[in-house]
Each structure stands twice: as structure tokens, then as C-alpha cells.
Design an enzyme around this catalytic site. Structure first.
Site, PDB file in Angstrom:
ATOM      1  N   TYR A 298      -2.504 -15.932  -5.287  1.00 28.43           N
ATOM      2  CA  TYR A 298      -2.863 -15.022  -4.134  1.00 28.43           C
ATOM      3  C   TYR A 298      -3.113 -16.427  -3.384  1.00 28.43           C
ATOM      4  O   TYR A 298      -3.191 -16.265  -2.325  1.00 28.43           O
ATOM      5  CB  TYR A 298      -3.831 -14.157  -4.193  1.00 28.43           C
ATOM      6  CG  TYR A 298      -4.650 -13.715  -3.549  1.00 28.43           C
ATOM      7  CD1 TYR A 298      -3.723 -12.631  -2.504  1.00 28.43           C
ATOM      8  CD2 TYR A 298      -5.513 -13.764  -3.256  1.00 28.43           C
ATOM      9  CE1 TYR A 298      -4.308 -11.927  -1.227  1.00 28.43           C
ATOM     10  CE2 TYR A 298      -6.609 -13.019  -1.900  1.00 28.43           C
ATOM     11  CZ  TYR A 298      -5.716 -11.982  -1.416  1.00 28.43           C
ATOM     12  OH  TYR A 298      -6.359 -11.536  -0.447  1.00 28.43           O
TER      13      TYR A 298
ATOM     14  N   SER B  72      -7.511 -14.329   4.449  1.00 25.02           N
ATOM     15  CA  SER B  72      -8.841 -14.211   3.063  1.00 25.02           C
ATOM     16  C   SER B  72      -9.587 -15.665   2.951  1.00 25.02           C
ATOM     17  O   SER B  72      -8.885 -17.151   3.129  1.00 25.02           O
ATOM     18  CB  SER B  72      -8.118 -14.416   1.593  1.00 25.02           C
ATOM     19  OG  SER B  72      -8.637 -13.893   0.413  1.00 25.02           O
TER      20      SER B  72
HETATM   21  N1  LIG Z   1     -10.019  -6.196   0.666  1.00 26.32           N
HETATM   22  C1  LIG Z   1     -10.521  -7.539   0.490  1.00 26.32           C
HETATM   23  O1  LIG Z   1     -11.852  -7.819  -0.470  1.00 26.32           O
HETATM   24  C2  LIG Z   1      -9.843  -8.522   1.536  1.00 26.32           C
HETATM   25  C3  LIG Z   1     -10.269 -10.056   1.415  1.00 26.32           C
HETATM   26  C4  LIG Z   1      -9.890 -11.405   1.805  1.00 26.32           C
HETATM   27  C5  LIG Z   1      -8.442 -10.928   2.676  1.00 26.32           C
HETATM   28  N2  LIG Z   1      -7.923  -8.988   2.291  1.00 26.32           N
HETATM   29  C6  LIG Z   1      -6.602  -8.962   3.054  1.00 26.32           C
HETATM   30  O2  LIG Z   1      -6.250  -8.171   3.959  1.00 26.32           O
HETATM   31  C7  LIG Z   1      -4.972  -7.950   3.774  1.00 26.32           C
HETATM   32  C8  LIG Z   1      -5.593  -5.939   3.747  1.00 26.32           C
HETATM   33  O3  LIG Z   1      -6.112  -5.902   2.424  1.00 26.32           O
HETATM   34  P1  LIG Z   1      -6.401  -4.376   1.800  1.00 26.32           P
HETATM   35  O4  LIG Z   1      -7.667  -5.131   1.712  1.00 26.32           O
HETATM   36  O5  LIG Z   1      -6.647  -3.418   3.125  1.00 26.32           O
HETATM   37  O6  LIG Z   1      -5.353  -3.776   1.242  1.00 26.32           O
HETATM   38  P2  LIG Z   1      -5.192  -2.460   0.728  1.00 26.32           P
HETATM   39  O7  LIG Z   1      -4.542  -2.842  -0.265  1.00 26.32           O
HETATM   40  O8  LIG Z   1      -6.075  -1.419   1.132  1.00 26.32           O
HETATM   41  O9  LIG Z   1      -3.545  -2.194   2.217  1.00 26.32           O
HETATM   42  C9  LIG Z   1      -3.222  -2.384   1.678  1.00 26.32           C
HETATM   43  C10 LIG Z   1      -2.404  -1.814   2.961  1.00 26.32           C
HETATM   44  O10 LIG Z   1      -0.431  -2.754   3.023  1.00 26.32           O
HETATM   45  C11 LIG Z   1       0.910  -2.760   2.576  1.00 26.32           C
HETATM   46  N3  LIG Z   1       1.721  -3.203   1.973  1.00 26.32           N
HETATM   47  C12 LIG Z   1       1.251  -3.580   0.605  1.00 26.32           C
HETATM   48  N4  LIG Z   1       2.684  -4.689   0.639  1.00 26.32           N
HETATM   49  C13 LIG Z   1       3.109  -4.084   1.536  1.00 26.32           C
HETATM   50  C14 LIG Z   1       4.561  -4.861   2.010  1.00 26.32           C
HETATM   51  N5  LIG Z   1       5.688  -5.476   0.878  1.00 26.32           N
HETATM   52  N6  LIG Z   1       5.463  -3.891   3.335  1.00 26.32           N
HETATM   53  C15 LIG Z   1       4.133  -3.339   3.890  1.00 26.32           C
HETATM   54  N7  LIG Z   1       3.132  -2.818   3.723  1.00 26.32           N
HETATM   55  C16 LIG Z   1       2.717  -3.590   2.317  1.00 26.32           C
HETATM   56  C17 LIG Z   1       0.165  -1.293   1.123  1.00 26.32           C
HETATM   57  O11 LIG Z   1       1.110  -0.392   1.522  1.00 26.32           O
HETATM   58  C18 LIG Z   1      -1.230  -1.126   1.888  1.00 26.32           C
HETATM   59  O12 LIG Z   1      -1.214  -0.425   3.367  1.00 26.32           O
HETATM   60  C19 LIG Z   1      -4.625  -8.200   2.642  1.00 26.32           C
HETATM   61  O13 LIG Z   1      -4.048  -9.031   3.338  1.00 26.32           O
HETATM   62  C20 LIG Z   1      -5.073  -8.993   2.164  1.00 26.32           C
HETATM   63  O14 LIG Z   1      -4.837  -9.759   1.546  1.00 26.32           O
HETATM   64  C21 LIG Z   1      -8.380  -8.379   1.546  1.00 26.32           C
END
Ligand SMILES: NC(=O)c1ccc[n+]([C@@H]2O[C@H](COP(=O)([O-])OP(=O)(O)OC[C@H]3O[C@@H](n4cnc5c(N)ncnc54)[C@H](O)[C@@H]3O)[C@@H](O)[C@H]2O)c1
Length: 261
Positions: free
Chosen positions: A159, A146
């Protein structure tokens, strides 16, 4: 020929925002997939939707080391090994000042976001190293970190600490494995339209409505908007692409210019 034709690719968090789109894009480019998520129902629904390629699924919690080793075993049984791993599963905590975050909440975020990537890489690297020693197969790992791993993130301190840790693991392991045919990079998105952001409880810096929170976020971004999921997926696939053979140890911002200023 498709970039990922025949490659065995593991995607964690495959039922969520980025993960689902990463898996869909990889399937369209001919990859064979090992998909995992803690949400078994959504994981199986996705696997049923993705036709035309081989897919193995295993529901589990990435914060448990047993999940990481079982996923590598599954890739070995089904596809004779793992060419690419995309460690994407992650969670955020509620927007709170550091002193208001409970120990339980902090430990859970560190367990999933940092230890989850540590366990995943530990087992993936061992298997990838062994295969490289056996037959010279090159591999790649992409960790979804991130922009909160590149700088401070007010109200998301734990985070941010976990994501800084992911970048530390990425760079260190990249250096350790650069001579073993293994590239390891991190992709660092700013806010995108996934459940993690749009469904976030609480508020950002005192905002009460998601739209107000969104306005506060985009004000600090030179492009003045959130990322689209596909834009993040494009960067993840670029980092994973076997043709991108000299890039390792990079932490690539996908952030509309946020970290450029
Ligand atoms: N959405 C954003 O703006 C953003 C920005 C920067 C980084 N990220 C990173 O991107 C990645 C994906 O995020 P996203 O936005 O798609 O989130 P999201 O919540 O849409 O999806 C995350 C997925 O991970 C799964 N998950 C969560 N905890 C888990 C665990 N302990 N074991 C197995 N599966 C698990 C959830 O069930 C979900 O399907 C994450 O690492 C997040 O930190 C997201």
C-alpha cells in the site's frame, strides 16, 4: 458565491468514507458531479440523496482503463468537460509483513491504488489539456494519497509503495502540465475513521481489537487522535479550489503532525 458553483467535478470512490463526504460537500457548494464507485448500490443511493445539483453516475472499477475513459466521456457529454477530478478510490491490503503478502494481493493493490490513478490522470489530463488549448479553461486534479506515500508504513508495505507511486505521478504530471492551466496535487491523510480503517481485518502490529489498534496508531501521532473525515475533506477542497491557483505538485500531509517529527 460558492467556490465550486457550476464546476464539473469527478469524484471516484464516491460511495466510501472520504468520497461520500467530498461529494456531499461539493454538492453543497454548487458543483455538478460525476460520481463513480465499484459499489453501484451505494453510489445510486448517494446520488438520490444529493438533491439540488446535476449528478451523473457510472459504476466501475478504477483499475480498468476503460472506466477512466468512460468517466471523462460522461463528463464531456453531460457537462461539456471536466473542471476538477478527485481521484480518491483506493484499497488497502491486510496488515502483514512484506514477505507474507501474496503476489495476487500486491498486484490488486497496485492495480487499484497506482494504476487506477495513472489511468484516471491519463484520460483526465488529455481532456483538460484539449479544453485549455480550445478556450483557456483551467482545471485541477487532486489525488488522495496517504502519509504512507510520504514514509514507510510497517505492515502496509505494498500500500505504501502504491501511494509513493501516486505522489510520483502527481509531482511529475504537475510539472508537465503547469503551463497548461492544470494544477495537480496530492492530499496525504493519516488514519481516519472510515471503513478502510475501522473495518480492517487483522491487526496492527499484533493488536487484536480495533480499539487496541487505534491506540497503537494514535500513540505515534502528535495530536493523539485519528483524523475526522471532514478534516480530510477540507484539505481536499482546499487543493481543488480554483482560487488556490499557484499550488501545484504538492503532497499535503493531513496527519495531526505525524510527518512533522
Ligand atoms: N481512511 C484512512 O485512514 C485513509 C488514510 C489515508 C489515505 N486514505 C485513502 O483515502 C481514499 C479513500 O479511502 P476511504 O478511507 O474513504 O476508504 P473506504 O473503504 O471507506 O472507501 C473507498 C471507496 O472506494 C471504492 N473502491 C475501492 N476499490 C475500487 C475500485 N477498484 N474501483 C472503484 N471504486 C473502488 C469502494 O467501493 C469505497 O466506496 C483511499 O485512496 C485511501 O487509500 C485513507
Amino acid at each position: 458565491m460558492a467556490r465550486f458553483a457550476g464546476r464539473a467535478v469527478l469524484v471516484s470512490g464516491a460511495a466510501g468514507g472520504f468520497g461520500r463526504s467530498i461529494a456531499t460537500a461539493l454538492a453543497a457548494e454548487g458543483a455538478r458531479l460525476v460520481l463513480t464507485d465499484r459499489d453501484e448500490g451505494s453510489l445510486e443511493a448517494l446520488a438520490a440523496e444529493l438533491t439540488g445539483t446535476d449528478i451523473a453516475t457510472l459504476a466501475g472499477d478504477v483499475s480498468r482503463e476503460a472506466t477512466a475513459s468512460a468517466l471523462v466521456d460522461l463528463a464531456t457529454e453531460r457537462f461539456c468537460g471536466l473542471d476538477i477530478a478527485i481521484n480518491n478510490a483506493g484499497i488497502a491490503h491486510e496488515y502483514r509483513r512484506l514477505q507474507e503478502i501474496s503476489a495476487e494481493e500486491a498486484e490488486r493493490v497496485i492495480a487499484v491504488d497506482l494504476m487506477g490513478v495513472f489511468f484516471a490522470m491519463k484520460h483526465q489530463i488529455a481532456a483538460m489539456n484539449a479544453r485549455f488549448a480550445r478556450d483557456g479553461t483551467k482545471a485541477a486534479i487532486v489525488n488522495v494519497a496517504s502519509v504512507a506515500g510520504l514514509g514507510g508504513a510497517p505492515l502496509l508495505s505494498v500500500y505504501a509503495a502504491a501511494k509513493h507511486g501516486v505522489i510520483g505521478l502527481t509531482k511529475s504530471a504537475a510539472a508537465e502540465n503547469a503551463s497548461r492551466g492544470l494544477r495537480i496535487n496530492a492530499v496525504c491523510p493519516s488514519f481516519a475513521r472510515t471503513a478502510m480503517v475501522l473495518g480492517a481485518p487483522g491487526s496492527l502490529a499484533g493488536a487484536t481489537e480495533p480499539s487496541e489498534a487505534e491506540q497503537k496508531i494514535v500513540r505515534g501521532i502528535p495530536m493523539r487522535r485519528l483524523a475526522e473525515i471532514d478534516e480530510v475533506v477540507t484539505a481536499v477542497l482546499f487543493a481543488a479550489d480554483p482560487a488556490n491557483g499557484f499550488m501545484t505538485g504538492a503532497a499535503i500531509p493531513v496527519d495531526g503532525g505525524l510527518t512533522a517529527i
